[in-house]
Design a protein around this motif. Structure first.
Motif, PDB file in Angstrom:
ATOM      1  N   ALA A 151       0.816  -1.207   0.000  1.00 14.05           N
ATOM      2  CA  ALA A 151       0.000   0.000   0.000  1.00 14.05           C
ATOM      3  C   ALA A 151       0.852   1.261   0.000  1.00 14.05           C
ATOM      4  O   ALA A 151       0.411   2.312  -0.483  1.00 14.05           O
ATOM      5  N   LYS A 152       2.072   1.174   0.530  1.00 13.22           N
ATOM      6  CA  LYS A 152       2.929   2.355   0.611  1.00 13.22           C
ATOM      7  C   LYS A 152       4.046   2.351  -0.430  1.00 13.22           C
ATOM      8  O   LYS A 152       4.806   3.311  -0.521  1.00 13.22           O
ATOM      9  N   THR A 153       4.148   1.270  -1.195  1.00 15.39           N
ATOM     10  CA  THR A 153       5.232   1.152  -2.168  1.00 15.39           C
ATOM     11  C   THR A 153       4.975   1.979  -3.422  1.00 15.39           C
ATOM     12  O   THR A 153       5.913   2.496  -4.045  1.00 15.39           O
ATOM     13  N   ALA A 154       3.700   2.137  -3.802  1.00 12.87           N
ATOM     14  CA  ALA A 154       3.372   2.752  -5.098  1.00 12.87           C
ATOM     15  C   ALA A 154       4.077   4.087  -5.363  1.00 12.87           C
ATOM     16  O   ALA A 154       4.666   4.272  -6.441  1.00 12.87           O
ATOM     17  N   PRO A 155       4.073   5.072  -4.436  1.00 11.96           N
ATOM     18  CA  PRO A 155       4.695   6.365  -4.753  1.00 11.96           C
ATOM     19  C   PRO A 155       6.205   6.307  -4.968  1.00 11.96           C
ATOM     20  O   PRO A 155       6.776   7.258  -5.510  1.00 11.96           O
ATOM     21  N   ILE A 156       6.843   5.219  -4.567  1.00  9.76           N
ATOM     22  CA  ILE A 156       8.274   5.090  -4.836  1.00  9.76           C
ATOM     23  C   ILE A 156       8.525   5.085  -6.346  1.00  9.76           C
ATOM     24  O   ILE A 156       9.586   5.503  -6.810  1.00  9.76           O
ATOM     25  N   LEU A 157       7.520   4.650  -7.125  1.00 14.22           N
ATOM     26  CA  LEU A 157       7.670   4.532  -8.585  1.00 14.22           C
ATOM     27  C   LEU A 157       7.788   5.875  -9.282  1.00 14.22           C
ATOM     28  O   LEU A 157       8.185   5.935 -10.442  1.00 14.22           O
ATOM     29  N   CYS A 158       7.431   6.981  -8.592  1.00 14.92           N
ATOM     30  CA  CYS A 158       7.637   8.306  -9.176  1.00 14.92           C
ATOM     31  C   CYS A 158       8.341   9.214  -8.180  1.00 14.92           C
ATOM     32  O   CYS A 158       9.452   9.650  -8.405  1.00 14.92           O
ATOM     33  N   ALA A 159       7.710   9.487  -7.042  1.00 15.29           N
ATOM     34  CA  ALA A 159       8.328  10.370  -6.050  1.00 15.29           C
ATOM     35  C   ALA A 159       9.671   9.822  -5.586  1.00 15.29           C
ATOM     36  O   ALA A 159      10.629  10.576  -5.371  1.00 15.29           O
ATOM     37  N   GLY A 160       9.755   8.499  -5.459  1.00 12.63           N
ATOM     38  CA  GLY A 160      11.001   7.881  -5.025  1.00 12.63           C
ATOM     39  C   GLY A 160      12.110   7.995  -6.049  1.00 12.63           C
ATOM     40  O   GLY A 160      13.191   8.503  -5.767  1.00 12.63           O
ATOM     41  N   ILE A 161      11.839   7.544  -7.273  1.00 15.20           N
ATOM     42  CA  ILE A 161      12.887   7.549  -8.292  1.00 15.20           C
ATOM     43  C   ILE A 161      13.242   8.966  -8.722  1.00 15.20           C
ATOM     44  O   ILE A 161      14.409   9.265  -9.026  1.00 15.20           O
ATOM     45  N   THR A 162      12.287   9.882  -8.721  1.00 21.41           N
ATOM     46  CA  THR A 162      12.557  11.259  -9.146  1.00 21.41           C
ATOM     47  C   THR A 162      13.569  11.931  -8.234  1.00 21.41           C
ATOM     48  O   THR A 162      14.367  12.766  -8.685  1.00 21.41           O
ATOM     49  N   THR A 163      13.574  11.583  -6.957  1.00 18.81           N
ATOM     50  CA  THR A 163      14.530  12.176  -6.028  1.00 18.81           C
ATOM     51  C   THR A 163      15.767  11.295  -5.830  1.00 18.81           C
ATOM     52  O   THR A 163      16.866  11.800  -5.613  1.00 18.81           O
ATOM     53  N   PHE A 164      15.605   9.994  -5.933  1.00 17.93           N
ATOM     54  CA  PHE A 164      16.728   9.070  -5.790  1.00 17.93           C
ATOM     55  C   PHE A 164      17.741   9.262  -6.918  1.00 17.93           C
ATOM     56  O   PHE A 164      18.961   9.252  -6.684  1.00 17.93           O
ATOM     57  N   SER A 165      17.263   9.443  -8.139  1.00 18.60           N
ATOM     58  CA  SER A 165      18.166   9.513  -9.288  1.00 18.60           C
ATOM     59  C   SER A 165      19.182  10.649  -9.178  1.00 18.60           C
ATOM     60  O   SER A 165      20.386  10.417  -9.371  1.00 18.60           O
ATOM     61  N   PRO A 166      18.775  11.895  -8.861  1.00 17.76           N
ATOM     62  CA  PRO A 166      19.801  12.934  -8.731  1.00 17.76           C
ATOM     63  C   PRO A 166      20.715  12.727  -7.529  1.00 17.76           C
ATOM     64  O   PRO A 166      21.891  13.106  -7.580  1.00 17.76           O
ATOM     65  N   LEU A 167      20.207  12.120  -6.462  1.00 18.69           N
ATOM     66  CA  LEU A 167      21.084  11.827  -5.324  1.00 18.69           C
ATOM     67  C   LEU A 167      22.182  10.860  -5.743  1.00 18.69           C
ATOM     68  O   LEU A 167      23.352  11.023  -5.374  1.00 18.69           O
ATOM     69  N   ARG A 168      21.837   9.856  -6.561  1.00 13.85           N
ATOM     70  CA  ARG A 168      22.836   8.911  -7.060  1.00 13.85           C
ATOM     71  C   ARG A 168      23.743   9.565  -8.120  1.00 13.85           C
ATOM     72  O   ARG A 168      24.958   9.392  -8.115  1.00 13.85           O
ATOM     73  N   THR A 169      23.132  10.313  -9.043  1.00 16.33           N
ATOM     74  CA  THR A 169      23.899  10.919 -10.136  1.00 16.33           C
ATOM     75  C   THR A 169      24.962  11.865  -9.614  1.00 16.33           C
ATOM     76  O   THR A 169      26.089  11.911 -10.134  1.00 16.33           O
ATOM     77  N   TRP A 170      24.633  12.626  -8.571  1.00 18.91           N
ATOM     78  CA  TRP A 170      25.582  13.583  -8.013  1.00 18.91           C
ATOM     79  C   TRP A 170      26.366  13.015  -6.832  1.00 18.91           C
ATOM     80  O   TRP A 170      26.975  13.743  -6.061  1.00 18.91           O
ATOM     81  N   GLY A 171      26.347  11.703  -6.686  1.00 16.17           N
ATOM     82  CA  GLY A 171      27.265  11.015  -5.790  1.00 16.17           C
ATOM     83  C   GLY A 171      27.077  11.262  -4.306  1.00 16.17           C
ATOM     84  O   GLY A 171      28.063  11.333  -3.557  1.00 16.17           O
ATOM     85  N   VAL A 172      25.845  11.377  -3.868  1.00 16.21           N
ATOM     86  CA  VAL A 172      25.602  11.598  -2.445  1.00 16.21           C
ATOM     87  C   VAL A 172      26.062  10.394  -1.636  1.00 16.21           C
ATOM     88  O   VAL A 172      25.785   9.242  -1.983  1.00 16.21           O
ATOM     89  N   LYS A 173      26.770  10.684  -0.563  1.00 16.53           N
ATOM     90  CA  LYS A 173      27.323   9.627   0.300  1.00 16.53           C
ATOM     91  C   LYS A 173      27.408  10.158   1.725  1.00 16.53           C
ATOM     92  O   LYS A 173      26.911  11.251   2.025  1.00 16.53           O
ATOM     93  N   GLN A 174      28.043   9.377   2.577  1.00 14.48           N
ATOM     94  CA  GLN A 174      28.221   9.774   3.970  1.00 14.48           C
ATOM     95  C   GLN A 174      28.859  11.163   4.041  1.00 14.48           C
ATOM     96  O   GLN A 174      29.926  11.408   3.469  1.00 14.48           O
ATOM     97  N   GLY A 175      28.189  12.085   4.720  1.00 11.16           N
ATOM     98  CA  GLY A 175      28.748  13.416   4.933  1.00 11.16           C
ATOM     99  C   GLY A 175      28.413  14.446   3.868  1.00 11.16           C
ATOM    100  O   GLY A 175      28.675  15.643   4.066  1.00 11.16           O
ATOM    101  N   THR A 176      27.853  14.039   2.728  1.00  8.56           N
ATOM    102  CA  THR A 176      27.449  15.014   1.715  1.00  8.56           C
ATOM    103  C   THR A 176      26.397  15.954   2.314  1.00  8.56           C
ATOM    104  O   THR A 176      25.467  15.528   2.984  1.00  8.56           O
ATOM    105  N   ARG A 177      26.564  17.251   2.048  1.00  7.62           N
ATOM    106  CA  ARG A 177      25.642  18.248   2.596  1.00  7.62           C
ATOM    107  C   ARG A 177      24.533  18.509   1.568  1.00  7.62           C
ATOM    108  O   ARG A 177      24.795  19.094   0.515  1.00  7.62           O
ATOM    109  N   VAL A 178      23.340  18.059   1.886  1.00  5.07           N
ATOM    110  CA  VAL A 178      22.223  18.114   0.946  1.00  5.07           C
ATOM    111  C   VAL A 178      21.119  19.017   1.484  1.00  5.07           C
ATOM    112  O   VAL A 178      20.687  18.881   2.637  1.00  5.07           O
ATOM    113  N   GLY A 179      20.670  19.926   0.649  1.00  2.00           N
ATOM    114  CA  GLY A 179      19.493  20.736   0.959  1.00  2.00           C
ATOM    115  C   GLY A 179      18.325  20.259   0.119  1.00  2.00           C
ATOM    116  O   GLY A 179      18.510  19.843  -1.034  1.00  2.00           O
TER     117      GLY A 179
END
Length: 349
Positions: A151-179
């Motif tokens: 029931a809670k998985t569905a929004p990951i298919l858009c809201a999740g991937i839309t925000t996950f992709s730039p976090l991965r593309t720009w190399g977010v890791k331990q200590g990265t300062r994200v706004g």
């Protein structure tokens, strides 16, 4: 396959029942009974015609979770009874460099959105997840790990991937300062995902009224963008800013918050920007970029990541016949959660 959904018949965004037929299974197709479908702000924009004329009647919905009911003869990766998901696209050419690079959203020949686009073979209009069933090419079906809250998985298919992709593309890791600008449907997922990656996350909002919620999601606090002194004090303090604001706004005011080589990634607004002053960009080698969902491989990655870290969107369950009220609420502002339709509430009659 005869089925039923809720469709818009004109650009007034009023949804009502629509009986129609899904295509017969091709050899590489998977037939799915839809159990849950998330409600995305882009659904409202699309059926309203905000992004151009639409092929009505149109069934929106691209945050789909369901169960496999049948498979084509050549399908190898899915079986009847398996829990699966479908996101924002259902086909691409599979032959260009972007498809080979697992970035089907940037297919050189145009990816096929889950709704409102011509099918690559038949030309019929694709219809989305506000319906009881869907038929999708195997390569665009995703696995839902056992034990996930469907029931809670569905929004990951858009809201999740839309925000996950730039976090991965720009190399977010331990200590990265994200706004993260905005704490709506996209923003709250960006906070949760970045925090799970080990980033130091700050929500950026016009007020601090959601500070408790932001901290509960994993942010260290809120930077109030209307507080000039706070904004000046926060200069050079972010490596990456995810901008989820869904309406026209002044992106330039956030550029000084970036450190040298920092990037603002726009994932919310689609349309014209306020005039952008270049000095903050030039003087710090800062960038303003955009990002569009993610490829199928990366979408599977975010589903698996959420399963591993027990991350879910904040959801409000609704019945199918409550969609018009949900659209009215969406139109008034960006919610800090996602509506999810329980498709069991839609009668097949």
């Amino acid at each position: 396959m005869k089925t039923v959904g809720y469709a818009a018949f004109s650009d007034d965004a009023h949804m009502k029942p629509y009986h129609f037929e899904r295509r017969d299974l091709r050899a590489n197709d998977v037939a799915i009974e839809i159990l849950y479908c998330g409600v995305c702000h882009s659904d409202l924009h699309t059926v309203n015609g905000d992004w151009g004329p639409q092929p009505y009647p149109l069934i929106p919905g691209h945050e789909i979770v369901g169960v496999v009911t049948a498979i084509g003869d050549d399908v190898k990766n899915y079986k009847v009874g398996q829990n699966v998901a479908v996101g924002c696209m259902v086909d691409s050419c599979q032959e260009c460099d972007q498809c080979h690079n697992h970035e089907e959203q940037f297919c050189r020949n145009g990816m096929t959105p889950t709704y409102g686009a011509p099918d690559r073979i038949s030309g019929e209009t694709t219809q989305g997840g506000y319906s009881k069933h869907i038929v999708v090419r195997e390569e665009f079906v995703l696995n839902v790990p056992e034990g996930m809250d469907l029931a809670k998985t569905a929004p990951i298919l858009c809201a999740g991937i839309t925000t996950f992709s730039p976090l991965r593309t720009w190399g977010v890791k331990q200590g990265t300062r994200v706004g993260v600008i905005g704490l709506g449907g996209l923003g709250h997922m960006a906070v949760k995902l970045a925090a799970a990656m080990g980033a130091e996350v700050t929500a950026i909002s016009r007020s601090n009224k959601k500070e408790a919620e932001a901290k509960a999601m994993g942010a260290k606090g809120i930077l109030v963008s209307t507080d000039e002194d706070a904004m000046k004090a926060a200069a050079n303090s972010f490596d990456l800013i995810i901008d989820t604001a869904p309406v026209k706004h002044d992106v330039g005011q956030y550029a000084p918050l970036l450190d040298i080589d920092g990037t603002i990634v726009i994932v919310g607004q689609v349309g014209p920007m306020e005039e952008l002053m270049t000095p903050p960009l030039v003087m710090g080698r800062r960038r303003v970029a955009g990002s569009l969902i993610g490829g199928i491989k990366e979408t599977q990655e975010v589903i698996d990541f959420c399963a591993e870290h027990d991350i879910y969107p904040d959801c409000e369950m609704i019945k199918m016949d409550e969609i018009n009220g949900a659209f009215e609420t969406l139109a008034k502002g960006d919610l800090a959660h996602r509506f999810v339709i329980d498709m069991a509430s839609l009668s097949a009659e």
